[in-house]
Design a protein around this motif. Structure first.
Motif, short mmCIF file in Angstrom:
data_model
loop_
_atom_site.label_atom_id
_atom_site.label_comp_id
_atom_site.label_asym_id
_atom_site.label_seq_id
_atom_site.Cartn_x
_atom_site.Cartn_y
_atom_site.Cartn_z
N LEU A 1 4.88 0.69 -4.88
CA LEU A 1 4.83 0.95 -6.32
C LEU A 1 5.91 1.95 -6.70
N PRO B 1 3.85 -7.23 -16.16
CA PRO B 1 4.41 -6.76 -14.88
C PRO B 1 5.93 -6.61 -14.94
N PRO C 1 6.89 -3.47 -7.70
CA PRO C 1 6.30 -3.30 -9.03
C PRO C 1 6.67 -1.95 -9.63
N ALA D 1 -3.06 4.14 -11.33
CA ALA D 1 -2.09 3.07 -11.11
C ALA D 1 -2.15 2.56 -9.67
N ASN E 1 -5.35 0.59 -9.23
CA ASN E 1 -5.25 -0.67 -9.96
C ASN E 1 -4.39 -1.68 -9.19
N TRP E 2 -3.30 -1.19 -8.61
CA TRP E 2 -2.44 -2.06 -7.79
C TRP E 2 -3.24 -2.63 -6.62
N TYR E 3 -4.03 -1.77 -5.99
CA TYR E 3 -4.82 -2.21 -4.83
C TYR E 3 -5.83 -3.30 -5.24
N LYS F 1 -5.58 -5.36 -7.67
CA LYS F 1 -4.87 -6.59 -7.96
C LYS F 1 -4.54 -7.36 -6.69
N GLN F 2 -4.28 -6.63 -5.60
CA GLN F 2 -4.01 -7.30 -4.32
C GLN F 2 -5.26 -8.03 -3.82
#
Length: 305
Positions: free
Chosen positions: A228, A248, A259, A278, A281-283, A285-286
């Protein structure tokens, strides 16, 4: 192109030099090793001659079963390509024939007591990192809950202070000011320090601090995979969107797409908390979860009911 010498390899892995001590400055340019197999039977169409050549029990045992003439032919066909070096594993002793050929061609012959499989795994990992393309950028690198983040922004905007807040919250510091990025693969970017700045964090009005001395060994790690990119920018009034889900965006480092998000600064904003959000949230989404999608589904369900 990055290179390392055979001498450096011998020092790192504590390898015994059997012959070729005068040629230890030979350069290694390829990130993986090779075990010659088909080459022993004369097939050289795809022989990776610039790689370190590993000779395990299988290769040495095969050579010992050949006649003296066959052995000379097999080994001679390989050494004439002048690979950087040969490394014999498992501490094998019955290799005087190999020593002779390496002496004649000026190729270092080294030996390790480690088993072939274990040694190749370690050496390949080391070479991939040591020879990886790299670039140094201005920023801060930190690991937030296991998620590597590159924190960027203009000088004095508060990157180091934000990193310090995250460290105090239990996250791990990697690098400040100069972040070294290495491309380990098409989708893998590694962030680290440049050794000189290792463990040091510069805080305006306070000065230089040693993160490990102040907060303990758990507050620091040497490297992290960057997943990130966060840029801290000045507040721009009404420019921030308030959509359910931000479109994105990505940034390119050494051909790896990362990203990217922007966090605008304003007095009272919990920037460290936003970075934690953040990262989490990224995690999610994975794992295939989207808060915006769940929210819209709830609305649709409510309308249907």
């Amino acid at each position: 192109m990055k290179t390392i010498t055979v001498q450096r390899l011998a020092e790192v892995f504590k390898l015994e030099v059997l012959t070729g001590a005068g040629y230890m400055d030979r350069e290694i340019t390829r990130p993986r090793t090779h075990r010659p197999g088909l080459e022993f039977v004369g097939y050289f169409d795809f022989f990776p001659m610039k790689r370190v050549q590993i000779l395990g029990r299988k290769e040495i045992t095969y050579l010992l079963t050949r006649t003296v003439e066959e052995r000379k032919l097999h080994i001679g066909n390989i050494v004439k390509y002048h690979p950087p070096c040969f490394i014999v594993t498992s501490g094998q002793q019955e290799i005087p024939f190999l020593t002779l050929f390496c002496e004649q061609e000026g190729i270092p012959l080294l030996r390790t007591s480690e088993t072939t499989t274990d040694f190749i795994a370690k050496l390949d990992g080391y070479l991939v990192k040591a020879l990886a393309p790299e670039v140094s950028i201005h920023g801060v690198c930190i690991n937030v809950s296991g998620i590597g983040i590159l924190l960027r922004g203009k000088s004095g905007i508060g990157k180091s202070e934000t990193a310090h807040t995250l460290i105090r919250r239990g996250h791990r510091f990697v690098a400040d000011d100069i972040v070294v990025l290495k491309r380990l693969g098409p989708a893998t970017l590694l962030g680290s320090h440049n050794e000189t700045t290792r463990e040091f964090l510069a805080l305006r009005s306070v000065g230089l601090i040693n993160v490990v001395r102040q907060y303990g060994r758990r507050a620091f790690q040497d490297e992290t995979r960057i997943v990130l990119d966060i840029e801290l920018t000045p507040w721009k009034g009404d420019s921030l969107n308030n959509e359910l889900e931000v479109v994105p965006q990505f940034i390119d480092y050494l051909g790896v797409q990362i990203p990217h998000i922007e966090i605008q600064l304003q007095p009272g904003r919990d920037v460290a908390g936003l970075i934690e959000a953040a990262a989490n949230n990224w995690y999610l989404k994975q794992l295939g979860y989207s808060a915006a999608e769940e929210f819209m589904k709830r609305i649709e369900d409510e309308m249907r009911s």
